[in-house]
Each structure stands twice: as structure tokens, then as C-alpha cells.
Design an enzyme around this catalytic site. Sequence first.
Site, mmCIF file in Angstrom:
data_model
loop_
_atom_site.group_PDB
_atom_site.id
_atom_site.type_symbol
_atom_site.label_atom_id
_atom_site.label_comp_id
_atom_site.label_asym_id
_atom_site.label_seq_id
_atom_site.Cartn_x
_atom_site.Cartn_y
_atom_site.Cartn_z
ATOM 1 N N GLY A 207 36.885 84.222 124.081
ATOM 2 C CA GLY A 207 37.128 85.194 125.154
ATOM 3 C C GLY A 207 36.821 84.601 126.502
ATOM 4 O O GLY A 207 36.709 83.385 126.647
ATOM 5 N N ASN A 208 36.721 85.445 127.501
ATOM 6 C CA ASN A 208 36.394 84.968 128.843
ATOM 7 C C ASN A 208 35.600 86.036 129.586
ATOM 8 O O ASN A 208 35.360 87.122 129.057
ATOM 9 C CB ASN A 208 37.671 84.594 129.601
ATOM 10 C CG ASN A 208 38.612 85.761 129.726
ATOM 11 O OD1 ASN A 208 38.326 86.724 130.434
ATOM 12 N ND2 ASN A 208 39.720 85.713 128.994
ATOM 13 N N ARG A 209 35.210 85.721 130.812
ATOM 14 C CA ARG A 209 34.263 86.582 131.529
ATOM 15 C C ARG A 209 34.912 87.702 132.338
ATOM 16 O O ARG A 209 34.234 88.381 133.095
ATOM 17 C CB ARG A 209 33.434 85.739 132.493
ATOM 18 C CG ARG A 209 32.516 84.765 131.831
ATOM 19 C CD ARG A 209 31.691 84.043 132.893
ATOM 20 N NE ARG A 209 30.987 82.920 132.315
ATOM 21 C CZ ARG A 209 29.826 83.026 131.664
ATOM 22 N NH1 ARG A 209 29.257 84.199 131.521
ATOM 23 N NH2 ARG A 209 29.251 81.960 131.165
ATOM 24 N N SER A 210 36.213 87.886 132.236
ATOM 25 C CA SER A 210 36.853 88.902 133.084
ATOM 26 C C SER A 210 36.354 90.305 132.718
ATOM 27 O O SER A 210 36.347 90.695 131.550
ATOM 28 C CB SER A 210 38.374 88.831 132.911
ATOM 29 O OG SER A 210 38.970 89.838 133.673
#
Length: 394
Positions: A207-210
Site C-alpha cells: 500500500g501507500n501513505r495516501s
Amino acid sequence: MKATKREVILGIGGGIAAYKSADLLRRLQDNGYLVTVVPTPSSLNFVGAATWQALSGRPVTTQVWEKVEDVRHISLAKQADYFIIAPATADLIARLAAGRADDLLTNLVLASDVPKMIVPAMHPSMWLDAATVANVSTLRARGFIVMEPEVGRLTGSDSGQGRFPETAAIIKSFLSMTGRHQDLIGTTVIVTAGGTREAIDPVRFIGNRSSGKQGIAVAKAAASRGADVHLIAANVDIDTLPGVSITHVENAQQMLEALLESFKDCDILVMSAAVADARPKTRALEKIKKAMFTSIELEENPDILATLNATKDRQIVVGFAAETSELLASAQNKLVKKALDMIYVNDVSGGAIFGHDETAGTIVLRNGDLIPVPHQSKDTLADLLLDYALKQLG
Ligand code: CTP
């Protein structure tokens, strides 16, 4: 999804001018608005609930204790597109400025973030009192439109500034308030928000930090300006947003499928979601044991914007780039590669921007123009992006 915004809460404060709001209610209806009247309990001394019920054709409640099963302070707040509080007494203005919630009207004001207009009416000495002046400026700073009362004869023998304005003047201000927010009527806007998650096994993902905050800000701004808004949310913790239909997705493939269905009918696509570039080649059906969890074989995700580009005709497409170096060069490169109409690029090195309410960066337009975006709220940027998108849409 609401195509036009016409649900109005007409709040009535406890002043003698309350009777004049019966005419205001009629004129709002003449202008196509559907009005629910919410009087304060003390205003019922001047005009009773039966009058408002008969004129509006809707039930009238003043306290959160009535019709409790409807959770009126939330259901009415969700339904409202605009508030107009007329007349507003010094006491009501003070309660609003303090953020109190001691009757249905003040509850609704707190529970809703739609545009709100206040029409004060009171004795000039109360209007000019330092407390009222401070309360009015607090409300204006929070975005309320507060009309100036008229100068003239009051109910007693006194005269000065404090008179309830003529209905026509109130309607004019009200229409200009709603008009300012209605430049996207007839426009369909799709916004993607959040970050995709690509499953490794039932427990783990890439995933990512958005956080999705910027996309939500755009969806809210577009809805309040009258657009039909569809939010495609990837792992964003949000259930409802007034005037916005929401589709929840988890991964890039699902986001692409949701967009392939809806993109052709939209006018503006704001692609603020952070899409994972790659996904595990296989998704394990069982949790992978630690000893086996040594490497993940990846395959590339589809480039959603590049895929949609093949079906693009009139749509204005806004991309986002979160970079840590060579910001403008990367943004310009993505703008061309993905055939975007504009791209907003920001510097996310050191964890900046993600999860915050503020942003700073640069908008790069198709013609090469650079619009610097100094440190500001994501809400302000949302409106700015929509302004440029609307300009390009013509
Ligand atoms: N995007 C997309 N599909 C992808 C990846 C990104 O549509 N598979 C969109 C994003 O939503 C964003 C824009 O493309 O609006 C730029 O995203 P970014 O991740 O910066 O682009 P990439 O092409 O993945 O570039 P990079 O090599 O820098 O990761």
C-alpha cells in the site's frame, strides 16, 4: 446523488421580524427552493409552528427531543444544501459564534458544512455592542455570510442600524451566495481518493501513505458547486458525503473497472488516488508463514490514466504527482505521457503532505503554465483545481 441543490433550512430567531420571514419563505419557494423551517423555541412567541408548517408544507420541530426516532439534527443537516437564518437575534448570533447546540437550529448549524447566510435584526445598540461585533466577525471568519441590517425606524420609537432588510434584498444576497457555489451545475465530476492496496495474502498488502483527504476535499467542493459527484475511494474511512455517491474499491484493478464504467459519462476526472505501481503476481489464499515470507514476485498494475486516455473525448483529466525530487520535470513528463490537462505536483519528502490538512506545490497546465500553490488547505486547493478544470472545459 443530487442534480440540483435546492434544499434550504430557514432558521427563525426570536425577534419581531420573524413575521417578515413568512414572506421570505414564500419568495424562496418562488425561486425553486424547498424550504424546511426550523424556529428557535423563543421565536414561537412571535410566529407559531402552525404558520411555518402550513406555509412550508413540512413538519416543524424546534428541539432535538422531538421526533427523536428521525435523529432530526443529523437527517435534516444531511438533507440541507443551504442555510438562511432570518431573523438572527443577538442571542442567536452569540450562540452560533460560541458553537453551542442547545436547540435544533444550532445543532443543525454545527452538523452541516453547507453555505450559510445570517440576516441579523435587533436594536441598534445591541447590533453595535462590542460582543455582537466580535461574534459577527467570528462567524464571518468561519465563512458565514452575515448581511448588514438596514438603517431606519425600529419597532419602538428608536431608529438606527438594526432593521431586518427588505425580502428582495435578502433574496438577492441569498441567490448570489448560492450562485457563487453553483458553477458546476450540469457537470459530472469523478474523483478518485486514497491509496490502493494490493493483497499479498489475506493479511498483508502493498500500500501507500495516501490518506484520501485531498480527494475528499475535491469531491466536497465539486458537490457544493452543484456538480454530480462520484467518488471512487480506495481504502478511505468514509461512509457518506452529502451530494456525493461513493464506490469503495481496494486495489488498482477494481479502481480501473469502476472508472471504465463511469469515465465516458463524466466531464472532469480528478485522479488524486495513489495507485500502487505493482501488485503481487499471485495472491496467497492462506496467510504466508514467516519462514516462507522471503520475497514477493510482482507484476505491473495497469496505468489507469493511460488506459482511460484511449476513450477520452471531452473530459478534462487532472492528475496528481507526489514526488521527492525533480518535481516539475517529473510532473511535466507525466502530464505528457498520460495526456493530462493538468497535474498538481507536491513534494512529499520527509512525510510532508500525507495525512495533513494542508498542502503546497505547483499546478502544471497543459500549455506549460505553472501555477504556484503556496501553503494552503486542501479545501482551497480543491476549489482552485476545479476553477482551472472548469476553465479548460469551457
Ligand atoms: N496513476 C494511474 N495509474 C497508475 C499509477 C498512477 O492512473 N497505475 C495516476 C495517479 O492517480 C496520478 C498520476 O497517475 O494521478 C501520477 O501518479 P504517479 O504514481 O506519480 O505516476 P506513475 O506513472 O506511477 O509514476 P512513477 O514512476 O513516478 O511512480
